[in-house]
Scaffold this motif. Sequence first.
Motif, PDB file in Angstrom:
ATOM      1  N   GLU A 186      -0.413   8.533   5.336  1.00 21.55           N
ATOM      2  CA  GLU A 186      -1.243   7.803   6.299  1.00 21.55           C
ATOM      3  C   GLU A 186      -1.814   6.564   5.629  1.00 21.55           C
ATOM      4  O   GLU A 186      -2.511   6.657   4.610  1.00 21.55           O
ATOM      5  CB  GLU A 186      -2.370   8.691   6.823  1.00 21.55           C
ATOM      6  CG  GLU A 186      -3.183   7.998   7.908  1.00 21.55           C
ATOM      7  CD  GLU A 186      -4.202   8.933   8.556  1.00 21.55           C
ATOM      8  OE1 GLU A 186      -5.130   8.422   9.181  1.00 21.55           O
ATOM      9  OE2 GLU A 186      -4.041  10.171   8.425  1.00 21.55           O
ATOM     10  N   ILE A 187      -1.517   5.406   6.200  1.00 24.57           N
ATOM     11  CA  ILE A 187      -1.990   4.125   5.662  1.00 24.57           C
ATOM     12  C   ILE A 187      -2.496   3.281   6.817  1.00 24.57           C
ATOM     13  O   ILE A 187      -1.772   3.045   7.785  1.00 24.57           O
ATOM     14  CB  ILE A 187      -0.856   3.383   4.928  1.00 24.57           C
ATOM     15  CG1 ILE A 187      -0.310   4.229   3.771  1.00 24.57           C
ATOM     16  CG2 ILE A 187      -1.337   2.033   4.407  1.00 24.57           C
ATOM     17  CD1 ILE A 187       0.936   3.660   3.150  1.00 24.57           C
ATOM     18  N   LYS A 191       0.833  -1.206   0.000  1.00 21.43           N
ATOM     19  CA  LYS A 191       0.000   0.000   0.000  1.00 21.43           C
ATOM     20  C   LYS A 191       0.867   1.255   0.000  1.00 21.43           C
ATOM     21  O   LYS A 191       0.526   2.258  -0.644  1.00 21.43           O
ATOM     22  CB  LYS A 191      -0.927  -0.007   1.208  1.00 21.43           C
ATOM     23  CG  LYS A 191      -1.984  -1.100   1.165  1.00 21.43           C
ATOM     24  CD  LYS A 191      -2.837  -1.100   2.411  1.00 21.43           C
ATOM     25  CE  LYS A 191      -3.852  -2.241   2.379  1.00 21.43           C
ATOM     26  NZ  LYS A 191      -4.674  -2.284   3.625  1.00 21.43           N
ATOM     27  N   LEU A 192       1.988   1.193   0.716  1.00 22.01           N
ATOM     28  CA  LEU A 192       2.906   2.334   0.730  1.00 22.01           C
ATOM     29  C   LEU A 192       3.484   2.573  -0.663  1.00 22.01           C
ATOM     30  O   LEU A 192       3.580   3.720  -1.124  1.00 22.01           O
ATOM     31  CB  LEU A 192       4.025   2.087   1.751  1.00 22.01           C
ATOM     32  CG  LEU A 192       5.121   3.158   1.826  1.00 22.01           C
ATOM     33  CD1 LEU A 192       4.514   4.495   2.249  1.00 22.01           C
ATOM     34  CD2 LEU A 192       6.218   2.735   2.786  1.00 22.01           C
ATOM     35  N   LEU A 193       3.874   1.503  -1.348  1.00 21.71           N
ATOM     36  CA  LEU A 193       4.412   1.642  -2.709  1.00 21.71           C
ATOM     37  C   LEU A 193       3.390   2.261  -3.659  1.00 21.71           C
ATOM     38  O   LEU A 193       3.730   3.119  -4.485  1.00 21.71           O
ATOM     39  CB  LEU A 193       4.854   0.275  -3.234  1.00 21.71           C
ATOM     40  CG  LEU A 193       6.106  -0.341  -2.596  1.00 21.71           C
ATOM     41  CD1 LEU A 193       6.258  -1.780  -3.038  1.00 21.71           C
ATOM     42  CD2 LEU A 193       7.350   0.468  -2.966  1.00 21.71           C
ATOM     43  N   VAL A 235       8.286   9.667   4.743  1.00 24.10           N
ATOM     44  CA  VAL A 235       9.151   8.857   3.881  1.00 24.10           C
ATOM     45  C   VAL A 235      10.290   9.714   3.341  1.00 24.10           C
ATOM     46  O   VAL A 235      10.090  10.860   2.936  1.00 24.10           O
ATOM     47  CB  VAL A 235       8.341   8.269   2.704  1.00 24.10           C
ATOM     48  CG1 VAL A 235       9.244   7.479   1.764  1.00 24.10           C
ATOM     49  CG2 VAL A 235       7.236   7.373   3.232  1.00 24.10           C
ATOM     50  N   THR A 236      11.486   9.122   3.337  1.00 24.39           N
ATOM     51  CA  THR A 236      12.636   9.751   2.687  1.00 24.39           C
ATOM     52  C   THR A 236      13.208   8.787   1.662  1.00 24.39           C
ATOM     53  O   THR A 236      12.953   7.578   1.700  1.00 24.39           O
ATOM     54  CB  THR A 236      13.719  10.127   3.707  1.00 24.39           C
ATOM     55  OG1 THR A 236      14.182   8.944   4.361  1.00 24.39           O
ATOM     56  CG2 THR A 236      13.186  11.107   4.742  1.00 24.39           C
ATOM     57  N   THR A 286      -2.136  26.084  13.243  1.00 17.95           N
ATOM     58  CA  THR A 286      -3.108  26.006  12.135  1.00 17.95           C
ATOM     59  C   THR A 286      -3.258  24.609  11.551  1.00 17.95           C
ATOM     60  O   THR A 286      -4.245  24.319  10.873  1.00 17.95           O
ATOM     61  CB  THR A 286      -2.694  26.969  10.998  1.00 17.95           C
ATOM     62  OG1 THR A 286      -1.379  26.625  10.556  1.00 17.95           O
ATOM     63  CG2 THR A 286      -2.726  28.417  11.475  1.00 17.95           C
ATOM     64  N   ASN A 287      -2.278  23.759  11.801  1.00 16.52           N
ATOM     65  CA  ASN A 287      -2.289  22.419  11.210  1.00 16.52           C
ATOM     66  C   ASN A 287      -2.657  21.394  12.281  1.00 16.52           C
ATOM     67  O   ASN A 287      -1.893  21.153  13.214  1.00 16.52           O
ATOM     68  CB  ASN A 287      -0.912  22.101  10.625  1.00 16.52           C
ATOM     69  CG  ASN A 287      -0.935  20.831   9.786  1.00 16.52           C
ATOM     70  OD1 ASN A 287      -1.598  19.861  10.132  1.00 16.52           O
ATOM     71  ND2 ASN A 287      -0.202  20.841   8.686  1.00 16.52           N
ATOM     72  N   LYS A 288      -3.835  20.803  12.137  1.00 14.60           N
ATOM     73  CA  LYS A 288      -4.313  19.853  13.146  1.00 14.60           C
ATOM     74  C   LYS A 288      -3.415  18.630  13.234  1.00 14.60           C
ATOM     75  O   LYS A 288      -3.182  18.079  14.319  1.00 14.60           O
ATOM     76  CB  LYS A 288      -5.747  19.429  12.806  1.00 14.60           C
ATOM     77  CG  LYS A 288      -6.370  18.486  13.829  1.00 14.60           C
ATOM     78  CD  LYS A 288      -7.827  18.225  13.528  1.00 14.60           C
ATOM     79  CE  LYS A 288      -8.425  17.233  14.522  1.00 14.60           C
ATOM     80  NZ  LYS A 288      -8.306  17.696  15.906  1.00 14.60           N
ATOM     81  N   LYS A 289      -2.903  18.183  12.081  1.00 15.63           N
ATOM     82  CA  LYS A 289      -2.045  16.998  12.086  1.00 15.63           C
ATOM     83  C   LYS A 289      -0.755  17.273  12.868  1.00 15.63           C
ATOM     84  O   LYS A 289      -0.321  16.441  13.672  1.00 15.63           O
ATOM     85  CB  LYS A 289      -1.724  16.586  10.652  1.00 15.63           C
ATOM     86  CG  LYS A 289      -0.944  15.290  10.542  1.00 15.63           C
ATOM     87  CD  LYS A 289      -0.685  14.913   9.098  1.00 15.63           C
ATOM     88  CE  LYS A 289      -1.967  14.544   8.393  1.00 15.63           C
ATOM     89  NZ  LYS A 289      -1.696  14.028   7.020  1.00 15.63           N
ATOM     90  N   SER A 290      -0.150  18.439  12.612  1.00 17.42           N
ATOM     91  CA  SER A 290       1.061  18.802  13.357  1.00 17.42           C
ATOM     92  C   SER A 290       0.776  18.867  14.848  1.00 17.42           C
ATOM     93  O   SER A 290       1.581  18.425  15.684  1.00 17.42           O
ATOM     94  CB  SER A 290       1.595  20.144  12.866  1.00 17.42           C
ATOM     95  OG  SER A 290       1.996  20.064  11.518  1.00 17.42           O
TER      96      SER A 290
END
Length: 786
Positions: free
Chosen positions: A487-488, A434-436, A495-496, A727-731
């Motif tokens: 997000e999976i 799924k990541l790929l 990812v780097t 401002t960023n909920k994820k952060s």
Amino acid sequence: MPEEEHHQFYQSISIKLLTRVFANYVLVAILVTFLHVVIEFYSQKKDVRVELEQLQEVIQPSLLAATKNYDLELIESNLKGNIKIPTLIGIEVEDENSELLAFIGTTERQKKNDIDESPYFSFKHSILSELIAHRFNLIVPEYGIVGTVTLYSNGEVVFDRVKLGFVFILINAFIKTAALWIIFSVISRSMLNRPLSKLIEQIRGVSIEILDTNNCNGKKVEIGGREKTELQIIEDSFNEMLARLKQALKENKRNQKRINLIATALLDSSDGVVIADKYGKVIEVNRALLVISQYSESELVGVDYLSLISKLSDSNVSQYLVSNLESSGSWSGEIRGISATGKDLTLWVSISSIKSSNGEIENYLILFNDMSRLRESQQELEFLAFHDSLTKLNNKFSLEQRLKSRVDADSLVLLNIDNFSYINMVYGYSFGDKLLIKISLFLKEIFGLSHLYRIDSDEFALYFEDDEEVVTVIETIQSYFSDKNLEIDGITLNVTFTFGAAVKCDELLRSAKLALKKAKEEGKNRFLVYEEDQSIIDNARREQFVVYNNLLHKAIANDWVVPFFQGIRDNHSGKIDKYEVLARIKTEDEIVSPYHFLEPARMSGLLPNITKAIIEKSFLIMQHFSDVSFNINITEDDLSRRYLVDFLAGASKRHSIDPSRVTLEILEGVSASGKQSNVSQLVELKKQGYLLAIDDFGSEYSNFERIYSLDVDFIKIDSKYIKDINTNKKSYEITKAIVNFSKSANIKVVAEFVHSKEVQKVIEDLGIDYSQGYFFSEPMERLQIY
């Protein structure tokens, strides 16, 4: 006897029998009805006479008195009172001398000499006018006969009564007729029914045997008798028919199996089958054709078969199809078109004409072989030969084929996902797939499908047919993925990639792979560009790299590397009592940021030189500020050289720096990598009293177990989560999770890149211990104590 004559003979016998039965029944019914009417008429006539006799007893006393006194008015009055009786049509009274005293009729008083001429009493009329009379004497004991009375009625009265009961007479007649018919049937059974039953029974027996065995075996029917009756004619005809049927059954038995086999093959064939008449009109289609064409049977039956083919074809094949049929009697070929529902079709059509024994065309047989699935399979195989089955991207074979016709000024970038084997091991191969897929979608979003290839399990390639600035491409990808958290299945990852690129080389793919290999050897999230006869980093900034590399060597040689200090605010006390030491190159003209020289320093192996200079100079300054703590950044290169333990111990001793004042900041990747030599050095430094901080926490794959084993004192949250936390909920959620973890582990938390009042408020609300950023302190050369 021919079959047609048999049929006409049996039909004539049936008509004769039905005609006789019907005629006999009607004749008997009419006869019985007439007899009933006559009997009923005379029965009613008898009843009328009886009624007249009964009426005598009613009127005799009154008439006796009136006649005795010769009271004509009284006689007439009595007669009028009784003439209303329906049975009567007239009453006549005479004296003893037969002289008419009185007469009352249904119309008016009449004289005796008028009676014979009256329509009521004339015997010249029909039976309906027949006179019915009852005569009796009026006798007085003392006088004897004093008069005579005559009561009159006629047939019309009787007929009226018969008419009232005619329906019942008719029903009664038909019931009796039916009874007589039943008696007649029973009597005639021995004459007709029994021989006929015998004939039917024998015919049934022979018929059952024929149906069971398909063979009459020479059987016959016999009912006896020497005279040539109609039943015996039927017997002879039936036996003659059996003889002919015997031969037909033998032939039919041989052909029936073949017919059934052919019919089953046509109806159940996976190929579409059409049968047309000699005029080309479709008369039969099988189920397979309905499935292939998606037309209903009613839409196909009755149309011309050429029109049917035209419906399924996107080109006009009728002209050369007809000419081939006329010349050779058959045609076959491939047509392409669409079904009724719009599905693409590829069909192999075969047409042949079916001729009679005299060579005339009787039917056409058209077969449709659906080649669409075969075509789809071929296309799928061709697709899989050039594409990756998971991501649907072009594969390595496709890239190799493209490189065979490459141009001179082309470039290739290889991307290898960092720590992908670790991701597969921890989260499972399904998660890795799924990541790929998600990474491939992001890359397609940036570069489009034509440039993108997946050439290995965790490796992608970007090919450009022009002199693409590969460093710009790499930076674009790095920037894109640094700002995106993938997000999976509820798991968020950053990812780097490690990159290897080649530009204008003879063996482009081989050169790019070589560059990728060398980049991997240098660590994660690195890139290397291979060009003809040299390896370089950052081809787009080659000249700058050379300039800053030369500057770095001069700076080390001339002691131009200097420490700058940025304050770290204690959010509990509101004071800045801790500083991070940052490296700068200070020349006569400018102060150079580490952004320009850290990468050349790493490539040149000069990072440990910079670290030593910063440690020595910062310790020299901090020996005058005994109440101030400070942080120093160390790199993986520093740990690889294995000099830190001794070097720090010597510097602390020379400048009287308590190790507890010094926090060593290591990158998250260094702590997570788990190299035994690095871990052992960090453990030793921790024993000596130095504090440990994980820098840029959350930028790579965190090893929480390693954090516990190293007994880390501080976690510095990566700036990408702090800069937009308001401002960023994820952060915000990621930062909150890190804070909760740190508190549970009793580790202090530092927020980097605090640049505004709004960000600081969120930091304080989350209970973060320290804040670092331009909002409180910019890096400065001279230490300022707040």
